[in-house]
Scaffold this motif. Structure first.
Motif, short mmCIF file in Angstrom:
data_model
loop_
_atom_site.label_atom_id
_atom_site.label_comp_id
_atom_site.label_asym_id
_atom_site.label_seq_id
_atom_site.Cartn_x
_atom_site.Cartn_y
_atom_site.Cartn_z
N UNK A 137 0.81 -1.21 0.00
CA UNK A 137 0.00 0.00 0.00
C UNK A 137 0.84 1.26 0.00
N UNK A 138 1.90 1.27 0.80
CA UNK A 138 2.78 2.44 0.88
C UNK A 138 3.45 2.70 -0.46
N UNK A 139 3.96 1.65 -1.08
CA UNK A 139 4.67 1.84 -2.35
C UNK A 139 3.71 2.24 -3.47
N UNK A 140 2.48 1.73 -3.44
CA UNK A 140 1.52 2.16 -4.45
C UNK A 140 1.14 3.63 -4.24
N UNK A 146 4.01 9.92 -7.39
CA UNK A 146 5.04 10.18 -8.39
C UNK A 146 4.41 10.49 -9.75
N UNK A 147 3.28 9.85 -10.03
CA UNK A 147 2.57 10.10 -11.29
C UNK A 147 1.78 11.40 -11.27
N UNK A 148 1.71 12.04 -10.10
CA UNK A 148 1.03 13.33 -10.01
C UNK A 148 -0.34 13.28 -9.38
N UNK A 149 -0.76 12.14 -8.86
CA UNK A 149 -2.06 12.05 -8.21
C UNK A 149 -2.04 12.78 -6.88
N UNK A 150 -3.20 13.24 -6.44
CA UNK A 150 -3.31 13.90 -5.15
C UNK A 150 -3.21 12.91 -4.01
N UNK A 151 -3.20 13.43 -2.79
CA UNK A 151 -3.05 12.55 -1.63
C UNK A 151 -4.22 11.58 -1.50
N UNK A 152 -5.43 12.07 -1.69
CA UNK A 152 -6.59 11.20 -1.54
C UNK A 152 -6.60 10.12 -2.62
N UNK A 153 -6.36 10.52 -3.85
CA UNK A 153 -6.32 9.54 -4.93
C UNK A 153 -5.22 8.52 -4.73
N UNK A 154 -4.07 8.98 -4.25
CA UNK A 154 -2.95 8.07 -3.99
C UNK A 154 -3.27 7.11 -2.85
N UNK A 186 9.36 -0.05 -7.55
CA UNK A 186 10.24 -0.10 -8.73
C UNK A 186 9.70 0.81 -9.83
N UNK A 187 8.39 0.75 -10.06
CA UNK A 187 7.78 1.60 -11.09
C UNK A 187 7.92 3.08 -10.73
N UNK A 188 7.81 3.40 -9.45
CA UNK A 188 7.97 4.79 -9.02
C UNK A 188 9.39 5.28 -9.28
N UNK A 189 10.38 4.43 -9.02
CA UNK A 189 11.76 4.83 -9.26
C UNK A 189 12.04 4.99 -10.76
N UNK A 190 11.47 4.09 -11.57
CA UNK A 190 11.63 4.21 -13.03
C UNK A 190 11.00 5.51 -13.51
N UNK A 191 9.81 5.82 -13.01
CA UNK A 191 9.13 7.05 -13.41
C UNK A 191 9.94 8.28 -13.02
N UNK A 192 10.56 8.25 -11.86
CA UNK A 192 11.36 9.40 -11.43
C UNK A 192 12.59 9.58 -12.32
N UNK A 193 13.17 8.47 -12.75
CA UNK A 193 14.30 8.56 -13.68
C UNK A 193 13.84 9.17 -15.00
N UNK A 194 12.69 8.71 -15.49
CA UNK A 194 12.15 9.22 -16.76
C UNK A 194 11.86 10.71 -16.64
N UNK A 195 11.30 11.12 -15.52
CA UNK A 195 10.96 12.53 -15.34
C UNK A 195 12.19 13.43 -15.36
#
Length: 204
Positions: A137-140, A146-154, A186-195
């Motif tokens: 849950x924490x990592x999701x 990281x994708x830009x969702x708000x706190x509630x959506x995240x 892992x997906x969050x870290x990949x996204x941060x590299x891409x950004x």
């Protein structure tokens, strides 16, 4: 909202996501119950012959037998090796033997497997499952942020993932739920590299 308030709110969300799995798994994490389906042993001899005498009828769920027939045995083998101060490189108990430590399914080197070395096995499976679903849950939540969702959506994303059908039914396969828990990280870290890399399609 200043940085301190944002940090405190983020900490509250993390604590909530770590505690929510206890709604399902508190009895096996802290109570008298266990995730180990010991009754599945009565599907096989020599246990089947003693089933009637012990008052055992049909196992609650025969499909869960892998946990007691494989994973539990692997953990016992690891504990025996540690007790004997041996490196469990080879398992001599299946046919003519086979490499053990090189087979990652036992997850003996996974950091959270430390729980199986310091807690009774019947308890460790419950605590392990609780922590893994909490991390899922924490990592999701982190991935959604990281994708830009708000706190509630995240937060909704985190709760949805940790209580998803796949995660809940996979608790009888610790190596699967452990791997799936880290996927959003892992997906969050990949996204941060891409950004941060325009050549990879980075975004401002």
């Amino acid at each position: 909202m200043n940085a301190e308030e944002r940090g405190f709110l983020g900490l509250l969300v993390v604590c909530l996501l770590m505690l929510l799995p206890l709604l399902l798994f508190a009895p096996v994490a802290f109570g008298p119950r266990t995730l180990i389906p010991a009754d599945a042993l009565f599907l096989f001899e020599p246990f089947r012959s003693a089933a009637a005498e012990l008052g055992v009828t049909i196992p609650q769920n025969p499909l869960l037998a892998d946990l007691i027939l494989e994973n539990y045995v692997w953990k016992r083998f690891l504990l025996q090796a540690l007790h004997n101060r041996e490196l469990p490189l080879w398992d001599p108990y299946i046919f003519a033997g086979h490499p053990f430590l090189a087979n990652g399914q036992h997850s003996g080197l996974y950091p959270l497997s430390l729980l199986f070395y310091i807690l009774p096995l019947w308890r460790a499976y419950g605590v392990f499952t609780w922590l893994q679903l909490g991390l899922a849950g924490v990592w999701m939540y982190l991935f959604a942020r990281t994708l830009g969702a708000g706190r509630l959506g995240s937060l909704i994303a985190g709760v949805t993932y940790q209580f998803s059908g796949f995660m809940v039914v996979s608790v009888v396969h610790p190596m699967i739920v452990a791997g799936a828990s880290w996927l959003p990280f892992i997906l969050a870290m990949v996204e941060r590299v891409v950004q941060q890399r325009p050549a990879l399609g980075g975004r401002p």
